[in-house]
Motif scaffolding. Structure first.
Motif, PDB file in Angstrom:
ATOM      1  N   LEU A 592      69.464  -1.911  40.573  1.00  0.00           N
ATOM      2  CA  LEU A 592      69.596  -3.315  40.944  1.00  0.00           C
ATOM      3  C   LEU A 592      68.762  -4.215  40.037  1.00  0.00           C
ATOM      4  O   LEU A 592      67.596  -3.931  39.743  1.00  0.00           O
ATOM      5  N   GLU A 595      67.655 -11.122  41.380  1.00  0.00           N
ATOM      6  CA  GLU A 595      68.426 -12.361  41.378  1.00  0.00           C
ATOM      7  C   GLU A 595      67.589 -13.474  40.729  1.00  0.00           C
ATOM      8  O   GLU A 595      66.388 -13.586  40.999  1.00  0.00           O
ATOM      9  N   HIS A 623      72.234 -15.963  40.102  1.00  0.00           N
ATOM     10  CA  HIS A 623      72.738 -15.005  39.124  1.00  0.00           C
ATOM     11  C   HIS A 623      72.331 -13.589  39.574  1.00  0.00           C
ATOM     12  O   HIS A 623      71.307 -13.387  40.198  1.00  0.00           O
ATOM     13  N   ASN A 624      73.151 -12.603  39.235  1.00  0.00           N
ATOM     14  CA  ASN A 624      72.927 -11.204  39.659  1.00  0.00           C
ATOM     15  C   ASN A 624      72.901 -11.102  41.184  1.00  0.00           C
ATOM     16  O   ASN A 624      72.081 -10.369  41.754  1.00  0.00           O
ATOM     17  N   LYS A 625      73.781 -11.797  41.858  1.00  0.00           N
ATOM     18  CA  LYS A 625      73.808 -11.843  43.312  1.00  0.00           C
ATOM     19  C   LYS A 625      73.834 -10.430  43.911  1.00  0.00           C
ATOM     20  O   LYS A 625      74.660  -9.589  43.541  1.00  0.00           O
ATOM     21  N   VAL A 626      72.901 -10.150  44.828  1.00  0.00           N
ATOM     22  CA  VAL A 626      72.827  -8.845  45.499  1.00  0.00           C
ATOM     23  C   VAL A 626      73.451  -8.960  46.886  1.00  0.00           C
ATOM     24  O   VAL A 626      73.109  -9.870  47.647  1.00  0.00           O
ATOM     25  N   GLU A 643      74.626  -3.848  45.795  1.00  0.00           N
ATOM     26  CA  GLU A 643      75.149  -4.001  44.446  1.00  0.00           C
ATOM     27  C   GLU A 643      74.897  -5.422  43.948  1.00  0.00           C
ATOM     28  O   GLU A 643      74.860  -6.379  44.731  1.00  0.00           O
ATOM     29  N   ASN A 644      74.725  -5.545  42.614  1.00  0.00           N
ATOM     30  CA  ASN A 644      74.801  -6.858  41.969  1.00  0.00           C
ATOM     31  C   ASN A 644      76.276  -7.195  41.815  1.00  0.00           C
ATOM     32  O   ASN A 644      76.988  -6.550  41.044  1.00  0.00           O
ATOM     33  N   THR A 647      77.922 -13.857  40.686  1.00  0.00           N
ATOM     34  CA  THR A 647      77.232 -15.138  40.806  1.00  0.00           C
ATOM     35  C   THR A 647      77.748 -15.880  42.032  1.00  0.00           C
ATOM     36  O   THR A 647      78.948 -15.831  42.328  1.00  0.00           O
TER      37      THR A 647
END
Length: 815
Positions: A592, A595, A623-626, A643-644, A647
């Motif tokens: 991961l 964000e 950004h890199n939304k989990v 997971e990433n 956006t």
């Protein structure tokens, strides 16, 4: 701090009304005069920060100018023409002071009113009967400040009950808290971090121990940048009267919850010492249904679940501390806390399994008993030293905070046939240790009356270690046998070193603050069975900007920007499999990415007669939304992970109105509306989900008599989208009655939560070859009673020794 916006409200009212009813000032002569003074509390002789000073011309009663006092109670109104004036000094909770016969002349252009003492008007102090009312929410440039004492429905509850009535915050019926739609935010207690997850931390803090709650959606560079949507800072109570005083609370409800807390303080001119204790057992029960569809080729497996779920939260602890003034310019504070928390959940579920097309191999009716308990014992200590170089705010502060703890989790799931034959037994244990050391230095240098420089350094040294063991039952004997292939242990260390700088100033009617924070992160995660550890070595920059524009009639517009980060929690990263129940298994994701968040805000404040209105617009890009994900693991068993996904974008508005509709009826109304978009790629497929999210609250406070108040609240939270589905909306309402007894030394509060039993949690989750529908309805209504006793005229300290409410308070509006 909680009085700040209340005081501004009074000033706005006087200026707006006068501006609307009067002609412009027509005073001849050069505008070179100046009016100054100092405002103090009449009882304690402490400075009154943010008191309102409104100046009027005696010739036509038109408003000439106005200001608010700084942290030392000092005010200054400049550019005054010669002439006669009068002034009102106002502050919520105090009687208004009229200063007459003020005269500015060419020979004496500067007039010093000296010390102005305000008499209290909101409590019973030293036998004096005082009538008044504090406001529920105070707005500052960079935060909202919530006063729990004004929210009757939170009495006897926790910080979560307070936040149910707070702008920007949403609370679901299971007590999970989100800030502007995100559950990723930071919780501070008196400006210091907590080792618990945000919602867990908030649910273990009794509302009666909280002086105020600060909601900071765009924090300055002085704060840690962690948290997608910002910071919730809990400021606990301290006493401000000299001598010994204290407060005791006890509570109970109809679901079996009970508890209490107490605080005793001693204070004199040099020393402030306190000891507090709390013990609270919370109970939450309800009914759950779950429907899962898993598709394999041309066969669909159906799993229907229905059952009752119960849970409890135990929080107990003791805290103590002292503040000592070594000299007038040197202060040292030492405090510590020992706490125990336990979270227990149990449920009995009826399962029905079948397939279409029909096959007897997939037909089963069973019962599952699921029980889990998680405990966390921890202790913490903090030492802080502050040196004041002079009286203009030039200071340096250094602190060391240490906390450590142990955790012990156990889970037991047993699946049986209708006649009691054991089909599956699963047990797991997890034992862990954690430690967090923080070293911090902050320096403030006022360059002039209009400009200020701040800088600081911080080190965060964190470590965790966990051992996980998994057992399965021998179906013939019922004995649980360890399964080594599922055993795991992990070690996690993270060191973050940060420096920051901020510059604040004022030009004409514009106040601004620029900030920049740099952080170096060194993270190592070791896991049994992996040849190489998972490491991160990274340097990040976090700029911030806060600006305020003063408009006519004392209206205000403010604009802010902040870059933030949400680092994955330790258990998000653990790469081993662990069973949740017979149908769910979980694993972390060590790959991961954190964000990164860009957050923008635009706000507007205005005041009308006996009311105020605020409006905020915001845009947040992550950004890199989990996100939590669900996929099919095997058969009808689901795999839960992280997971990433891409956006996300949140664009919306929040509005709030507070006002007295009559002398006995005060209304607070809040509403929010925002568009949410999340897009990216998940499991090799592109996706895009959007939703229009909305919600609102109404809080009605009725003053029945001098000692009796009633409050009726209602809250609605609309539906929202996720990367894999949607959450449905829900509504609930609460009713509370507060009665003061024994000459206002004792208070009895009666409450009914979720009056109509409408609160529920409902979600749909979609994915390739599977579908889930989940509903949880809590048992309601719940009746609760709380009894509070104040002895020796206990009064909470409404600001700390240095005039700030907590760590990292932004002082841009001091100018």
């Amino acid at each position: 701090m909680k009085k700040i916006f209340l005081s501004v409200v009074i000033l706005f009212t006087s200026l707006l009304l006068t501006a609307q009813q009067s002609k412009p000032v027509n005073v001849a002569g050069p505008k070179a005069g100046m009016l100054t003074g100092v405002v103090l509390e009449g009882v304690s002789n402490t400075p009154v920060e943010y008191a309102n000073v409104a100046l009027y011309s005696k010739r036509d009663s038109s408003v000439v100018g106005g200001t608010v006092t700084d942290s030392k109670g000092v005010f200054k109104i400049a550019k005054l023409a010669p002439g006669p004036y009068y002034a009102y000094v106002k502050f919520i909770g105090f009687e208004t002071e009229l200063i007459n016969n003020i005269r500015i002349t060419p020979g004496e252009p500067n007039v010093d009113l000296g010390v102005i003492r305000l008499r209290p008007g909101a409590e019973n102090i030293e036998g004096v009967e005082i009538v008044g009312e504090r406001n529920q929410i105070v707005y500052k440039l960079d935060k909202k400040i919530i006063t729990p004492a004004t929210i009757i429905s939170s009495q006897g509850g926790t910080a979560v009950d307070v936040l149910e009535n707070t702008p920007s915050v949403q609370v679901d019926i299971e007590g999970n808290v989100s800030l502007r739609g995100s559950e990723n935010f930071m919780v501070l207690i008196d400006g210091r971090p907590t080792p618990l997850d945000p919602s867990d931390a908030l649910q273990q803090i009794p509302a009666s121990t909280i002086e105020n709650i600060e909601i900071i959606t765009n924090p300055s560079a002085k704060y840690d940048p962690d948290g997608t949507s910002g910071i919730i800072n809990i400021i606990t109570k301290k006493n401000m009267l000299e001598g010994i005083s204290g407060k005791i609370n006890v509570n109970a409800d109809t679901k079996g919850a009970y508890g209490g807390d107490g605080l005793i303080s001693f204070r004199n001119s040099k020393l402030n010492a306190f000891v507090g204790i709390n013990y609270n057992q919370r109970v939450r029960t309800g009914h759950r249904t779950l429907e899962n569809h898993n598709i394999f080729n041309d066969t669909t497996l159906y799993t229907l679940t229905e059952g009752d779920r119960g849970g409890g939260r135990l929080s107990a602890g003791i805290k103590a501390g002292i503040d000592y003034s070594i000299t007038d310019k040197d202060i040292i504070s030492i405090n510590g806390r020992v706490s125990q928390m336990a979270f227990e959940r149990n449920s009995t579920n009826n399962y029905t399994e079948y397939s279409l097309p029909y096959s007897s191999a997939y037909e089963l009716i069973s019962i599952s008993d699921d029980n889990s308990k998680r405990s966390h014992d921890f202790y913490s200590g903090n030492i802080m030293y502050q040196h004041l170089f002079n009286d203009d705010g030039h200071k340096i502060e250094a602190s060391v905070n240490y906390q450590a703890g142990t955790s012990d989790d156990i889970s037991l799931n047993e699946k049986t046939t209708e006649n009691g034959t054991l089909l599956l037994g699963q047990k797991s244990t997890e034992i862990g240790e954690d430690r967090d050391i923080r070293i911090k230095v902050d320096y403030v240098y006022p360059i002039s009356d209009k400009y200020k420089l701040e800088a600081g350094y911080q080190s965060r040294l964190e470590s965790e270690a966990e051992d996980y063991l998994y057992y399965e039952a021998d179906l013939s004997t019922g004995e649980y046998i360890n399964i080594p292939s599922f055993n795991n242990n992990s070690a996690y260390t993270r060191n973050i070193h940060a420096v920051y700088g901020m510059f604040a100033g004022e030009y004409s009617k514009i106040s601004y603050q620029l900030g920049l924070r740099g952080e170096y992160t060194d993270r190592v995660m070791e896991h049994e069975g992996d040849d190489e550890p998972f490491t991160i070595n990274r340097f990040d920059l976090f700029p911030t900007l806060h600006t305020a524009f003063q408009l006519p009639a004392e209206q205000q517009i403010y604009v802010s920007y902040a870059r933030r980060i949400e680092r994955p929690r330790n258990w998000f990263l653990e790469p081993f499999l662990s069973w949740m129940d017979a149908y769910n298994i979980r694993t972390g994701n060590p790959e991961l990415l954190p964000e990164y968040i860009d957050s923008y805000e635009l706000g507007y404040l205005n005041q009308f007669e006996d009311s105020y209105f605020s409006f905020e617009g915001f845009f947040r890009q992550t950004h890199n939304k989990v996100e939590r994900t669900r996929t099919t693991y095997e058969g009808n068993i689901m795999l839960n992970s992280f997971e990433n996904v891409g956006t996300d974008y949140s664009t919306g508005v929040e509005a709030m109105y507070n006002g007295k509709l009559t002398k006995w009826w005060t209304l607070t109304a809040t509403g929010n509306l925002y568009h949410y978009l999340v897009k990216g790629e998940l499991y090799g497929k592109e996706f895009e989900q959007t939703s229009i999210n909305y919600g609102g609250r109404l809080s009605n406070t009725f003053t029945i008599s001098r000692n009796t108040r009633m409050q009726l609240d209602g809250m609605y939270r609309g539906p929202s989208a996720t990367a894999q589905g949607e959450m449905k909306g829900f509504f609930f309402s609460n009713l509370s009655l507060k009665q003061q007894l024994l000459d206002r030394k004792m208070t009895l509060t009666l409450q009914v939560s979720d009056i109509f039993g409408t609160g529920k949690h409902e979600a749909y989750i979609y994915g390739e070859n599977y579908y889930s529908h989940y509903v949880f309805e809590r048992d309601a209504p719940v009746f609760r009673a709380t009894l509070t006793w104040n002895f020796n005229n206990y009064r909470p300290d409404r600001k700390s020794r240095n005039g700030e409410s907590g760590d990292g308070d932004m002082q841009i509006d001091d100018f």
